[in-house]
Design a protein around this motif. Structure first.
Motif, PDB file in Angstrom:
ATOM      1  N   ASN A 176       0.779  -1.274   0.053  1.00 14.01           N
ATOM      2  CA  ASN A 176      -0.234  -0.154  -0.194  1.00 14.01           C
ATOM      3  C   ASN A 176       0.749   0.989   0.012  1.00 14.01           C
ATOM      4  O   ASN A 176       0.058   2.196  -0.018  1.00 14.01           O
ATOM      5  CB  ASN A 176      -0.861   0.295   0.951  1.00 14.01           C
ATOM      6  N   ASN A 177       2.349   1.613   0.477  1.00 17.25           N
ATOM      7  CA  ASN A 177       3.011   2.528   0.342  1.00 17.25           C
ATOM      8  C   ASN A 177       3.049   2.637  -1.294  1.00 17.25           C
ATOM      9  O   ASN A 177       3.447   2.111  -2.093  1.00 17.25           O
ATOM     10  CB  ASN A 177       4.720   1.774   0.680  1.00 17.25           C
ATOM     11  N   LEU A 178       2.525   4.684  -1.092  1.00 21.30           N
ATOM     12  CA  LEU A 178       2.522   5.327  -2.021  1.00 21.30           C
ATOM     13  C   LEU A 178       3.615   4.949  -3.190  1.00 21.30           C
ATOM     14  O   LEU A 178       3.830   5.792  -4.450  1.00 21.30           O
ATOM     15  CB  LEU A 178       1.685   6.274  -2.415  1.00 21.30           C
ATOM     16  N   LYS A 179       4.987   4.793  -2.607  1.00 20.87           N
ATOM     17  CA  LYS A 179       6.227   4.966  -2.375  1.00 20.87           C
ATOM     18  C   LYS A 179       7.132   4.086  -3.480  1.00 20.87           C
ATOM     19  O   LYS A 179       8.204   4.674  -3.305  1.00 20.87           O
ATOM     20  CB  LYS A 179       6.704   6.254  -2.087  1.00 20.87           C
ATOM     21  N   ASP A 180       6.509   2.980  -2.959  1.00 23.53           N
ATOM     22  CA  ASP A 180       7.154   1.381  -3.834  1.00 23.53           C
ATOM     23  C   ASP A 180       7.359   1.698  -5.041  1.00 23.53           C
ATOM     24  O   ASP A 180       6.800   1.133  -5.500  1.00 23.53           O
ATOM     25  CB  ASP A 180       6.672   0.223  -2.936  1.00 23.53           C
ATOM     26  N   GLY A 181       8.748   1.706  -5.503  1.00 29.49           N
ATOM     27  CA  GLY A 181       8.367   1.270  -7.111  1.00 29.49           C
ATOM     28  C   GLY A 181       8.066   2.312  -7.577  1.00 29.49           C
ATOM     29  O   GLY A 181       7.770   2.256  -9.191  1.00 29.49           O
ATOM     30  N   GLY A 182       7.561   3.650  -7.559  1.00 30.36           N
ATOM     31  CA  GLY A 182       6.658   3.831  -8.600  1.00 30.36           C
ATOM     32  C   GLY A 182       6.948   5.498  -8.549  1.00 30.36           C
ATOM     33  O   GLY A 182       8.238   5.614  -8.260  1.00 30.36           O
ATOM     34  N   LYS A 183       6.123   6.463  -9.663  1.00 28.97           N
ATOM     35  CA  LYS A 183       7.360   7.481  -9.803  1.00 28.97           C
ATOM     36  C   LYS A 183       7.078   8.907  -8.331  1.00 28.97           C
ATOM     37  O   LYS A 183       7.343   9.863  -8.823  1.00 28.97           O
ATOM     38  CB  LYS A 183       5.745   7.658 -11.004  1.00 28.97           C
ATOM     39  N   LEU A 184       6.029   7.729  -7.543  1.00 29.99           N
ATOM     40  CA  LEU A 184       6.194   8.895  -6.074  1.00 29.99           C
ATOM     41  C   LEU A 184       6.895   8.498  -5.239  1.00 29.99           C
ATOM     42  O   LEU A 184       7.868   9.894  -5.248  1.00 29.99           O
ATOM     43  CB  LEU A 184       5.275   9.185  -5.898  1.00 29.99           C
ATOM     44  N   ASP A 185       8.187   8.183  -5.687  1.00 24.16           N
ATOM     45  CA  ASP A 185       9.515   7.825  -5.032  1.00 24.16           C
ATOM     46  C   ASP A 185      10.137   8.511  -4.455  1.00 24.16           C
ATOM     47  O   ASP A 185      10.218   9.314  -3.598  1.00 24.16           O
ATOM     48  CB  ASP A 185      10.571   7.253  -5.637  1.00 24.16           C
ATOM     49  N   SER A 186      10.069   9.859  -5.490  1.00 26.95           N
ATOM     50  CA  SER A 186      10.945  11.189  -4.691  1.00 26.95           C
ATOM     51  C   SER A 186      10.297  12.492  -4.024  1.00 26.95           C
ATOM     52  O   SER A 186      10.420  13.356  -4.364  1.00 26.95           O
ATOM     53  CB  SER A 186      11.514  11.176  -5.987  1.00 26.95           C
ATOM     54  N   LYS A 187       8.961  12.170  -4.408  1.00 23.50           N
ATOM     55  CA  LYS A 187       7.643  12.606  -3.913  1.00 23.50           C
ATOM     56  C   LYS A 187       7.207  13.538  -2.985  1.00 23.50           C
ATOM     57  O   LYS A 187       7.203  12.296  -2.125  1.00 23.50           O
ATOM     58  CB  LYS A 187       6.201  13.073  -5.519  1.00 23.50           C
ATOM     59  N   GLU A 188       6.655  14.689  -2.322  1.00 26.41           N
ATOM     60  CA  GLU A 188       6.122  14.962  -0.888  1.00 26.41           C
ATOM     61  C   GLU A 188       5.264  15.073  -1.109  1.00 26.41           C
ATOM     62  O   GLU A 188       3.985  15.029  -2.097  1.00 26.41           O
ATOM     63  CB  GLU A 188       6.645  16.117  -0.615  1.00 26.41           C
ATOM     64  N   ILE A 189       3.975  13.404  -0.757  1.00 23.16           N
ATOM     65  CA  ILE A 189       2.838  13.370  -0.365  1.00 23.16           C
ATOM     66  C   ILE A 189       1.978  13.239   0.543  1.00 23.16           C
ATOM     67  O   ILE A 189       2.968  12.906   2.329  1.00 23.16           O
ATOM     68  CB  ILE A 189       2.471  11.738  -0.947  1.00 23.16           C
ATOM     69  N   TYR A 190       1.105  13.819   0.399  1.00 20.16           N
ATOM     70  CA  TYR A 190       0.296  14.471   1.532  1.00 20.16           C
ATOM     71  C   TYR A 190      -1.062  13.572   1.697  1.00 20.16           C
ATOM     72  O   TYR A 190      -1.674  14.099   0.075  1.00 20.16           O
ATOM     73  CB  TYR A 190      -0.073  16.130   1.423  1.00 20.16           C
ATOM     74  N   LEU A 191      -2.182  13.478   2.108  1.00 18.68           N
ATOM     75  CA  LEU A 191      -3.200  12.226   2.186  1.00 18.68           C
ATOM     76  C   LEU A 191      -4.065  13.366   2.833  1.00 18.68           C
ATOM     77  O   LEU A 191      -4.215  14.120   4.155  1.00 18.68           O
ATOM     78  CB  LEU A 191      -3.158  11.021   3.174  1.00 18.68           C
ATOM     79  N   THR A 192      -5.207  13.794   1.722  1.00 17.86           N
ATOM     80  CA  THR A 192      -5.934  14.847   2.312  1.00 17.86           C
ATOM     81  C   THR A 192      -7.586  14.272   2.630  1.00 17.86           C
ATOM     82  O   THR A 192      -7.570  12.971   2.623  1.00 17.86           O
ATOM     83  CB  THR A 192      -6.687  15.618   1.074  1.00 17.86           C
TER      84      THR A 192
END
Length: 250
Positions: free
Chosen positions: A1-17
């Motif tokens: 479920n981790n949004l950064k696992d092996g994807g394009k979001l790895d280096s992005k700062e992610i907020y859950l709204t």
């Protein structure tokens, strides 16, 4: 479920709204304040709700949490509960090294409460004209100045949120939200050109539809947003957000 696992979001700062909407098969309710009373209506409920938010955010591998609870309006009891909840959540975010962002509507009574230092605060700066109003822009210079001054009472980082697109105001009372692409399509269909409003920097376009109904369309483009950002900077706002980019870029 981790949004950064092996994807394009790895280096992005992610907020859950988190928003106060109930989405049901029947009878969905948006901006539901009864839901807020269910979630934060007491100290115990606020603690439990904050824990749930922290847990979800960690499970998804998020860097921060954004709270966007709307339509509290003049409910002073709910404002106090909301303020207490934000204080609880800010402590828990600190403990978990999560960032916290809180979104306010223009009517929020910010000066009536003490707000945590360790949060970023965002003011919706796109509610000047729209549903239920006369034709006009989502923001103008006076509105941006008013919101910038209002935010100065807050202790944390402050941020104004602008919105692209706009509204199609029909003279029969029907109001439709549109984006930049929609406005360009209308001009292609009905002819004519939009003109720049000097005060708001919005584009304004008028046309008569196939049913003989007159329309006045107000919408923002890149130049509008650039001018709004400059206006915010003139009043000491160093950070802005834009909602939303889809359908608004040529």
């Amino acid at each position: 479920n981790n949004l950064k696992d092996g994807g394009k979001l790895d280096s992005k700062e992610i907020y859950l709204t988190f928003v106060n909407d109930r989405l049901l098969e029947e009878g969905s309710s948006l901006k539901d304040t009864a839901l807020l009373y269910d979630l934060i209506g007491s100290g115990d409920k606020a603690e439990a709700h904050a824990d749930d938010i922290i847990r979800l955010s960690e499970n998804f591998g998020c860097d921060g949490i954004e709270i966007d609870y709307e339509a509290i309006k003049g409910d002073t009891t709910l404002w106090q509960l909301f303020n207490d909840f934000i204080k609880i959540l800010s402590v828990k975010c600190d403990e978990k090294s999560l960032k916290l962002r809180v979104v306010f509507e223009p009517s929020a009574p910010l000066e009536d409460y003490q707000w945590p230092q360790n949060a970023e605060y965002v003011m919706m700066c796109y509610n000047l004209c729209g549903y239920g109003t006369e034709p006009g822009p989502k923001a103008n210079t006076a509105f941006i100045e008013k919101m910038a001054k209002k935010m100065k009472v807050l202790p944390g980082e402050i941020n104004l949120a602008f919105a692209n697109g706009g509204f199609d105001f029909a003279n029969d009372g029907n109001i439709t939200q549109i984006d930049y692409a929609d406005a360009k399509a209308l001009m292609s269909t009905y002819g004519g050109e939009a003109v720049r409003d000097n005060d708001s920097h919005d584009l304004v376009y008028s046309y008569v539809d196939d049913g003989g109904i007159s329309h006045e369309v107000w919408f923002a483009d890149k130049e509008t947003i650039d001018q709004w950002v400059k206006t915010a900077e003139n009043f000491g706002i160093k950070k802005v957000s834009v909602w939303r980019l889809g359908g608004n870029i040529e």
